[in-house]
Write an enzyme that holds these catalytic residues in place. Structure first.
Site, PDB file in Angstrom:
ATOM      1  N   LYS A  70      49.795  46.603  39.040  1.00 49.78           N
ATOM      2  CA  LYS A  70      48.922  47.712  39.417  1.00 49.78           C
ATOM      3  C   LYS A  70      48.945  48.745  38.296  1.00 49.78           C
ATOM      4  O   LYS A  70      49.903  49.499  38.142  1.00 49.78           O
ATOM      5  CB  LYS A  70      49.411  48.324  40.735  1.00 49.78           C
ATOM      6  N   GLY A  95      41.702  43.220  41.907  1.00 47.42           N
ATOM      7  CA  GLY A  95      41.372  44.317  42.807  1.00 47.42           C
ATOM      8  C   GLY A  95      41.231  45.637  42.083  1.00 47.42           C
ATOM      9  O   GLY A  95      41.712  45.809  40.963  1.00 47.42           O
ATOM     10  N   ASP A 155      48.202  55.222  55.641  1.00 45.54           N
ATOM     11  CA  ASP A 155      46.943  54.615  55.185  1.00 45.54           C
ATOM     12  C   ASP A 155      46.890  53.146  55.593  1.00 45.54           C
ATOM     13  O   ASP A 155      46.609  52.273  54.781  1.00 45.54           O
ATOM     14  CB  ASP A 155      46.807  54.754  53.665  1.00 45.54           C
ATOM     15  N   GLY A 214      41.650  49.837  42.997  1.00 46.84           N
ATOM     16  CA  GLY A 214      42.105  50.818  43.973  1.00 46.84           C
ATOM     17  C   GLY A 214      41.691  52.222  43.609  1.00 46.84           C
ATOM     18  O   GLY A 214      40.913  52.444  42.669  1.00 46.84           O
ATOM     19  N   SER A 215      42.216  53.185  44.350  1.00 45.95           N
ATOM     20  CA  SER A 215      41.852  54.586  44.134  1.00 45.95           C
ATOM     21  C   SER A 215      42.332  55.110  42.786  1.00 45.95           C
ATOM     22  O   SER A 215      41.709  55.977  42.185  1.00 45.95           O
ATOM     23  CB  SER A 215      42.453  55.455  45.247  1.00 45.95           C
ATOM     24  N   PHE A 216      43.472  54.556  42.303  1.00 50.31           N
ATOM     25  CA  PHE A 216      44.066  55.092  41.081  1.00 50.31           C
ATOM     26  C   PHE A 216      44.138  54.067  39.950  1.00 50.31           C
ATOM     27  O   PHE A 216      44.906  54.247  39.010  1.00 50.31           O
ATOM     28  CB  PHE A 216      45.470  55.623  41.380  1.00 50.31           C
ATOM     29  N   GLY A 217      43.379  52.984  40.033  1.00 53.98           N
ATOM     30  CA  GLY A 217      43.400  52.017  38.945  1.00 53.98           C
ATOM     31  C   GLY A 217      43.092  50.605  39.416  1.00 53.98           C
ATOM     32  O   GLY A 217      42.577  50.399  40.525  1.00 53.98           O
ATOM     33  N   VAL A 249      44.238  46.275  39.722  1.00 49.67           N
ATOM     34  CA  VAL A 249      45.355  45.363  39.952  1.00 49.67           C
ATOM     35  C   VAL A 249      45.043  44.034  39.259  1.00 49.67           C
ATOM     36  O   VAL A 249      43.932  43.504  39.394  1.00 49.67           O
ATOM     37  CB  VAL A 249      45.588  45.126  41.455  1.00 49.67           C
TER      38      VAL A 249
END
Length: 539
Positions: A259, A238, A364, A240-243, A245
């Site tokens: 993560k 995956g 969120d 995400g917004s900050f990196g 996974v």
């Protein structure tokens, strides 16, 4: 509650098990308590550790123990418990340590225990157990299981009758040799320790140790690099917004989700600190478990930051809604699976909003942040923008922060946030309502197929309730009559009535005005009643 190592006697008051805020551990060990363990112990749904060892408790271990859904450690050793080990312990999915040693338990070991995938330590030694020892699960690793002192137990490959006498003698001989060697080693170690103490003339301090379940594992960058095959594309699951996974395998083959945070992105450190602060004291079966974190430097001396979570083998709810994942039969989620997921998420929100010492807002809530384990149990994850709450005015609980910045993802953000209102638990309820509508319609709140100017909620309201079939997910409609078990069906009219109620819950949560929304408790009760109706209607 820690009342261990005292001289408390008589029975345990039943009111102890009805403390609403008890959510970490109950330790009454090393006392003189007697009597039975009340059935009310099942009320401790949020407690992680129960330690009643070294007392005089007797009678049977109550079956209601399986209601302790968040239980990770159950320590009942050195008592006088009798009867059989409850097979319902196999329902406590998160159980990591089970110690029932030095009691008077009889009968066979329930084979349900081997289904506990999280179980790391099982101690049943010095009881009166008999029969065959299970071979799978925790029993596959003999170093994690202690069964000594149960003379009538037998392994599958040895056989339970007509044990060879010479074999027994050989085992006795080996046992004696091992015992002698062990004693010599212990004496040697003790001698060296005493010599060291005498030489250094240091004072030995008796510092009480913390429960071992609270000690976070430490993990290095090098270990994570090996666990993820150098953060390879094949292990990436995956973004995400900050990196990104990654899937990884750490000590003893345990599968985790790593993560890795891109520290160059503005706000990444704040997101990590927020997530750690939010999850620091939270324990619930429907929250994704944060195992530990790694703050270090990589081999090029660049800053490295990662969070390590339990691995969720069935991905995110977003994958199932969009069709990226399917069941083994090629079908999507049926009505029961969707309802169970909705109930799991509601349980998590009830815990965050009403059952913690300081209420927590997720901020969120969306399908991408709902993760599914191997049993399709839903767990809420990603607390990167969560907020703690502290002010209470009447029936309204407001945020600890005075910031009016929008929090959440487009389509799930409640309308009052756009008007500069503070973050509240009603905002999470709104997001839950949109998520519930998306779960049963299959449409994202920003779906291009929605008519111009219509929100997902407005679109559903057009067809509700008379033409409910017009908004239901096509995958759901295709398996409306099939509940996943051969020759078991639910009347279609009953299903439609139940779906109308479910959609009503979603619309009631997503009302424009925060004060007019139903609470998450009300939503949960309504969905649980729908599930009961469906289950009773299975024919």
């Amino acid at each position: 509650m820690d009342l261990s190592k005292n001289k408390l006697n008589e029975s345990i008051p039943k009111k102890v098990f009805n403390l609403p805020s008890l959510s970490a551990f109950l330790d009454l060990s090393h006392n003189l308590l007697s009597g039975t363990l009340p059935e009310e112990v099942g009320s401790l749904e949020s407690v992680v550790t129960i330690n009643l060892s070294y007392n005089r408790l007797s009678s049977q271990i109550p079956n209601s123990i399986h209601n302790c859904k968040s239980l990770e450690q159950l320590l009942l050793s050195h008592n006088m418990f009798s009867g059989h080990i409850p097979s319902t312990l196999g329902l406590v999915k998160g159980l990591e340590t089970l110690d029932l040693s030095s009691n008077q338990l009889s009968g066979s070991i329930p084979f349900e225990v081997q289904k506990l995938q999280a179980l790391q330590l099982l101690n049943l030694s010095f009881n009166n157990l008999d029969g065959e020892v299970p071979a799978n699960g925790v029993f596959a690793n003999s170093s994690r299981v202690h069964l000594e002192g149960n003379k009538e137990l037998c392994l599958q490959y040895v056989g339970c009758k007509h044990t060879n006498i010479s074999h027994r003698r050989r085992l006795l001989f080996i046992f004696i040799i091992v015992a002698v060697i062990t004693i010599l080693v212990v004496l040697l170690v003790v001698g060296l320790v005493l010599l060291y103490i005498k030489k250094k003339k240091e004072e030995v301090l008796n510092i009480p140790s913390k429960p071992f379940s609270w000690e976070h594992q430490m993990i290095s960058y090098g270990e994570l690099r090996l666990a993820t095959s150098n953060f390879s594309e094949e292990n990436r699951i995956g973004i995400g917004s900050f990196g990104c996974v990654y899937k990884g395998y750490i000590k003893e083959g345990i599968t985790v989700a790593v993560k890795v945070i891109d520290t160059g992105i503005r706000g990444s450190w704040k997101s990590v600190m927020t997530e750690c602060a939010a999850l620091r004291h939270l324990r619930h079966r429907n929250l994704a478990k944060l195992i530990t974190m790694c703050s270090s430097f990589d081999f090029q001396n660049r800053e490295f930051l990662a969070l390590i979570y339990e691995f969720m083998s069935n991905g995110s709810l977003q994958d199932w809604i969009t069709g990226k994942r399917k069941s083994s039969n090629g079908e999507g989620l049926d009505i029961f699976q969707r309802l169970n997921i909705a109930i799991d998420v509601a349980y998590a929100l009830c815990y965050l909003h009403h059952e913690t010492e300081t209420p927590v807002m997720h901020c969120d809530l969306k399908p991408g942040n709902i993760l599914l384990d191997s049993d399709m149990t839903a767990k809420v994850g990603d607390f990167g923008i969560a907020k703690l709450m502290m002010e209470t005015k009447g029936d309204t609980i407001t945020s600890i922060s005075s910031s009016h910045a929008l929090r959440g993802s487009i389509g799930y953000i409640p309308p009052e946030y756009g008007l500069g209102e503070k973050v509240t638990i009603a905002g999470d309820v709104y997001s839950y309502g949109i998520l519930l509508l998306e779960l049963f319609t299959g449409k994202s709140p920003i779906d291009d197929s929605l008519k111009t100017g219509l929100s997902l909620k407005n679109w559903v309201e057009i067809y509700f309730p008379g033409k409910i079939e017009q908004v239901l997910d096509s995958e759901l409609l295709s398996c409306m009559n099939n509940v996943g078990q051969e020759d078991h069906f639910v009347n279609t009219e009953i299903q439609v009535d139940c779906l109308i109620t479910i959609i009503w819950v979603g619309l009631s949560c997503a009302v424009e005005s925060p004060s007019e929304r139903i609470t998450i408790k009300d939503a949960l009760d309504k969905l649980k009643s729908v599930k009961e109706i469906l289950l009773k209607s299975v024919i």
